[in-house]
Design an enzyme around this catalytic site. Structure first.
Site, mmCIF file in Angstrom:
data_model
loop_
_atom_site.group_PDB
_atom_site.id
_atom_site.type_symbol
_atom_site.label_atom_id
_atom_site.label_comp_id
_atom_site.label_asym_id
_atom_site.label_seq_id
_atom_site.Cartn_x
_atom_site.Cartn_y
_atom_site.Cartn_z
ATOM 1 N N HIS A 309 0.852 -1.191 0.000
ATOM 2 C CA HIS A 309 0.000 0.000 0.000
ATOM 3 C C HIS A 309 0.882 1.233 0.000
ATOM 4 O O HIS A 309 1.940 1.254 0.632
ATOM 5 C CB HIS A 309 -0.904 -0.001 1.242
ATOM 6 C CG HIS A 309 -2.045 0.965 1.166
ATOM 7 N ND1 HIS A 309 -1.908 2.301 1.456
ATOM 8 C CD2 HIS A 309 -3.352 0.788 0.818
ATOM 9 C CE1 HIS A 309 -3.068 2.912 1.309
ATOM 10 N NE2 HIS A 309 -3.959 2.023 0.922
ATOM 11 N N ASP A 367 -7.840 -4.295 -0.423
ATOM 12 C CA ASP A 367 -8.412 -4.523 -1.751
ATOM 13 C C ASP A 367 -8.362 -5.996 -2.136
ATOM 14 O O ASP A 367 -9.272 -6.503 -2.808
ATOM 15 C CB ASP A 367 -7.664 -3.694 -2.797
ATOM 16 C CG ASP A 367 -7.768 -2.210 -2.539
ATOM 17 O OD1 ASP A 367 -8.897 -1.738 -2.363
ATOM 18 O OD2 ASP A 367 -6.734 -1.530 -2.498
#
Length: 433
Positions: A309, A367
């Site tokens: 991320h 995600d």
């Protein structure tokens, strides 16, 4: 926000200097206030992507990417995910405090009373092609709300802002569910006021008039959890877009439509959809070793979507919560032989134990798991980002309200480094070579 010192910058080759106040927040690194730097030194600052620039003061969300911390109004995301509901979190983000029993009931009732759409919006959907992407539909319909609910568009009126917040939070699930129904050619299902927020969305998305539909409570809780984890995430691209649009005085429906458009990008809200696309490219468990070798190759452009991320350098706290929910949902649905999900689980297992990924802290992010959950629950890929928009609307509207009430907020006007041609004179057409 308080002053905690200053930083002095001197311009080489001159006697000019600028003393910039250092400002401290509740937590996090101090910030140099650079507003005087142009007047003092005649220079601007350069920060592509605004990665090192604070564009506003906010009390809503705090992220510590190095430590894997996410706080909503000071509350750790882990506690809210375990103990709270999405509507309670929505109240918290909007108002700054968790509601008491009476406030929670009043807020819940207020949202339920605004879930229906103006009946003429049914016709509005007919203007889209049947195969239109749900995000395209959401951009258009949310933007059009200002044409149907223009009785509360005075952004300087607190009551108008409150009503607009209720309307946005309540109606976005209906808008998204109807976008799906329109896409597949099924009748629109009206919201049911006896259902909870996540339950209502699942009902409108899945039910048909020909037969009764019962919302699975485990799937409803998983959806509620996904919404909590995606409700806000500080000054990301779509939130900054909402604030930038709002700084012009645009109405809240237009601002949220701008946020939806920004979220649509594959590098932002489309990341969970990209995870499933990448799994589809891998195709089979036996292809994972070859795929991972390509990921490790510095000369390859192959990326491992859903891992790592930009903000979280250690781990994504939302991913830890979503991991447990992911396995719970798969167990509840009894999914054992879906090739894509089997592929995802095997990829997760390998990546969590491969030194290359572990040493680089490329852990599965939110995600990755949300994409798997949504696939297991039967959502088409085209709806993944639309669901993200449903969740994030409460964060956007909270940030918009905070911005409107901020006396220091000005219209957004970034600067640039101009690298085009210097001033030159116009040459008539017949004299040009």
């Amino acid at each position: 926000m308080s002053g905690i010192g200053s930083v002095t910058i001197s311009l080489d080759g001159s006697n000019k200097s600028s003393k910039l106040p250092l400002i401290g927040g509740t937590v996090g690194p101090p910030v140099a206030d650079i507003r005087k730097i142009y007047n003092d030194l005649g220079i601007f600052t350069y920060d592509p992507g605004y990665g090192a620039t604070a564009s506003c003061e906010s009390k809503i969300t705090y992220i510590d990417g190095d430590e894997g911390v996410l706080l909503y109004r000071g509350y750790p995301i882990e506690q809210l995910a375990e103990k709270s509901t999405f509507l309670e979190v929505a109240y918290l983000l909007l108002n700054g405090e968790l509601p008491n029993a009476a406030e929670a009931k009043e807020f819940d009732t207020g949202v339920r009373m605004h879930t229906m759409l103006h009946e003429q919006l049914r016709v509005f959907y007919n203007g889209f092609r049947r195969d239109a992407h749900p995000m395209a539909v959401m951009c258009g319909v949310v933007g059009a709300l200002s044409a149907f609910y223009h009785d509360s568009l005075d952004i300087n009126n607190p009551e108008h802002r409150r009503i607009s917040a209720f309307r946005m939070i309540a109606k976005v699930p209906t808008i998204a569910a109807w976008a799906h129904k329109y896409n597949v050619g099924q009748p629109f299902m009206y919201p049911q006021n006896d259902l909870g927020y996540a339950e209502n969305f699942l009902y409108m998305f899945n039910a048909v008039p020909a037969e009764p539909y019962r919302v699975n409570p485990i799937l409803a809780r998983a959806m509620d959890l996904i919404m909590i984890l995606h409700a806000d995430h500080e000054q990301n691209a779509s939130t900054s877009t909402v604030r930038l649009a709002g700084s012009t005085g645009a109405n809240p429906f237009a601002c949220i439509a701008a946020g939806i458009a920004s979220l649509w990008g594959p590098a932002h809200g489309g990341a969970n959809e990209a995870v499933l696309h990448k799994l589809g490219e891998i195709g089979h468990v036996k292809n994972i070793p070859t795929f991972l070798e390509q990921v490790k190759d510095k000369n390859s452009k192959v990326k491992l979507m859903g891992f790592g991320h930009r903000v979280y350098k250690n781990f994504d706290p939302r991913a830890k919560i979503m991991q447990a929910t992911c396995h719970q949902v798969l167990g509840e649905l009894g999914i054992k032989h879906d090739p894509l999900l089997e592929l995802a689980m095997e990829l997760e297992k390998i990546a969590l134990h491969d030194d290359y990924f572990v040493s680089r802290k490329l852990y599965p992010n939110v995600d990755f798991y949300s994409g798997i959950i949504l696939k297991a629950m039967g959502f088409p890929l085209s709806m993944f980002t639309a669901l993200f928009a449903v969740s994030r609307t409460v964060g956007w509207i909270s940030q918009w309200q905070e911005m409107i009430a901020d006396p220091e907020q000005r219209i957004g006007r970034p600067r640039q480094i101009y690298t085009g041609a210097a001033q030159r004179d116009y040459v008539p057409l017949d004299r040009r070579d």
